[in-house]
Design a protein around this motif. Sequence first.
Motif, PDB file in Angstrom:
ATOM      1  N   UNK A 187      29.312 -56.162  27.971  1.00 35.36           N
ATOM      2  CA  UNK A 187      29.685 -54.822  28.606  1.00 35.36           C
ATOM      3  C   UNK A 187      29.238 -54.626  29.958  1.00 35.36           C
ATOM      4  N   UNK A 188      27.751 -54.826  29.925  1.00 37.45           N
ATOM      5  CA  UNK A 188      26.833 -54.575  30.832  1.00 37.45           C
ATOM      6  C   UNK A 188      27.335 -55.609  31.961  1.00 37.45           C
ATOM      7  N   UNK A 189      27.386 -56.967  31.817  1.00 36.74           N
ATOM      8  CA  UNK A 189      27.879 -57.781  32.872  1.00 36.74           C
ATOM      9  C   UNK A 189      29.061 -57.503  33.216  1.00 36.74           C
ATOM     10  N   UNK A 190      30.208 -57.259  32.452  1.00 35.60           N
ATOM     11  CA  UNK A 190      31.528 -57.063  32.977  1.00 35.60           C
ATOM     12  C   UNK A 190      31.459 -55.876  33.986  1.00 35.60           C
ATOM     13  N   UNK A 191      30.942 -54.638  33.624  1.00 37.11           N
ATOM     14  CA  UNK A 191      30.756 -53.511  34.447  1.00 37.11           C
ATOM     15  C   UNK A 191      30.232 -53.850  35.886  1.00 37.11           C
ATOM     16  N   UNK A 192      28.978 -54.504  35.750  1.00 36.59           N
ATOM     17  CA  UNK A 192      28.414 -54.722  36.616  1.00 36.59           C
ATOM     18  C   UNK A 192      28.942 -55.562  37.860  1.00 36.59           C
ATOM     19  N   UNK A 193      29.608 -56.860  37.355  1.00 30.65           N
ATOM     20  CA  UNK A 193      30.196 -57.909  37.848  1.00 30.65           C
ATOM     21  C   UNK A 193      31.345 -57.293  38.718  1.00 30.65           C
ATOM     22  N   UNK A 194      32.159 -56.571  38.032  1.00 34.46           N
ATOM     23  CA  UNK A 194      33.173 -56.064  38.629  1.00 34.46           C
ATOM     24  C   UNK A 194      32.719 -54.989  39.907  1.00 34.46           C
ATOM     25  N   UNK A 195      32.075 -54.277  39.633  1.00 37.66           N
ATOM     26  CA  UNK A 195      31.443 -53.276  40.554  1.00 37.66           C
ATOM     27  C   UNK A 195      30.853 -54.295  41.875  1.00 37.66           C
ATOM     28  N   UNK A 196      29.960 -55.267  41.698  1.00 36.08           N
ATOM     29  CA  UNK A 196      29.517 -56.141  42.625  1.00 36.08           C
ATOM     30  C   UNK A 196      30.641 -56.768  43.554  1.00 36.08           C
ATOM     31  N   UNK A 197      31.569 -57.462  42.707  1.00 35.33           N
ATOM     32  CA  UNK A 197      32.707 -58.039  43.393  1.00 35.33           C
ATOM     33  C   UNK A 197      33.507 -56.930  44.436  1.00 35.33           C
ATOM     34  N   UNK A 198      33.561 -55.831  43.800  1.00 30.73           N
ATOM     35  CA  UNK A 198      34.492 -55.107  44.785  1.00 30.73           C
ATOM     36  C   UNK A 198      33.713 -54.621  46.056  1.00 30.73           C
ATOM     37  N   UNK A 199      32.601 -54.797  45.791  1.00 34.63           N
ATOM     38  CA  UNK A 199      31.517 -54.338  47.037  1.00 34.63           C
ATOM     39  C   UNK A 199      31.558 -55.305  47.994  1.00 34.63           C
ATOM     40  N   UNK A 200      31.604 -56.558  47.841  1.00 35.33           N
ATOM     41  CA  UNK A 200      31.611 -58.050  48.532  1.00 35.33           C
ATOM     42  C   UNK A 200      32.815 -58.517  48.893  1.00 35.33           C
ATOM     43  N   UNK A 201      34.017 -57.797  48.375  1.00 31.50           N
ATOM     44  CA  UNK A 201      35.397 -58.140  48.422  1.00 31.50           C
ATOM     45  C   UNK A 201      35.655 -58.361  50.167  1.00 31.50           C
TER      46      UNK A 201
END
Length: 201
Positions: A187-201
């Motif tokens: 869950x931690x990886x899913x939440x963080x990776x989703x946020x990171x991807x949105x910031x660098x999209x």
Amino acid sequence: MIIGIAGGSGSGKTTLATRLRDAVGAERLVALQQDSYYRDIDTLPEALRASGNFDHPDCIDFPLLVQQLEALRAGHSVPVPQYDFATHHRLPTTTEQRAHPVILVEGILIFTHPALRELLDLKIFVDTDDDIRLLRRIRRDTRERGRSLESVLDQYAATVRPMHQQFVAPSQKFADLIIPEKANFDLVVELLSHKIRSLVA
Ligand SMILES: Nc1ncnc2c1ncn2[C@@H]1O[C@H](COP(=O)(O)OP(=O)(O)O)[C@@H](O)[C@H]1O
Ligand SMILES: Nc1ccn([C@@H]2O[C@H](COP(=O)(O)O)[C@@H](O)[C@H]2O)c(=O)n1
């Protein structure tokens, strides 16, 4: 963006960094390790060298780490040093690292250095119980770092534990996010990776 992951030795920093890189994509995220920036044993302050203390902030070449993070953030490639844990020496070779949109840096002491902290857009601390960390360290250091069981236990009692209490544990207060050992890592990886991807999209 630059993300920092701190936590005690064996807490799971490298594991979390690797999982985030896999989730975000190696073309977007590069992970650096504080361990690459250990000073060569011949250049350590005498007191640290004499006591075999590799857990004090003065063991780390923070000026070089900060300089290379700034260069990567500016889009430049950098020659990352290579360190040999068996001999405590910096190797003559380096690894060329090119810039990525997300730079992740992980290490036990990265939150203790003010200039490095300033560079971090997100600070994560992995909080894992001491006994679990020691068990993991015994396994890793005897298998991968050329150490005997006796030497791992002696080093832990003499320097790793006291330096953790003096420097690493107190640096948790700088974290934006604390990941407990029992957290659901998926869950931690899913939440963080989703946020990171949105910031660098
Ligand atoms: N959540 C976890 N559950 C079980 N084992 C783990 C977990 N996180 C890390 N490990 C194991 O513990 C050891 C140390 O983890 P690592 O990520 O290398 O720690 P660190 O980089 O903080 O020193 C590795 O063998 C790793 O596979
Ligand atoms: N020559 C060295 C240099 C460092 N260490 C130990 O490494 C630990 C940090 O690495 P992690 O991957 O566990 O975060 C640190 O606790 C140092 O004691 C060493 O044993 N020898």
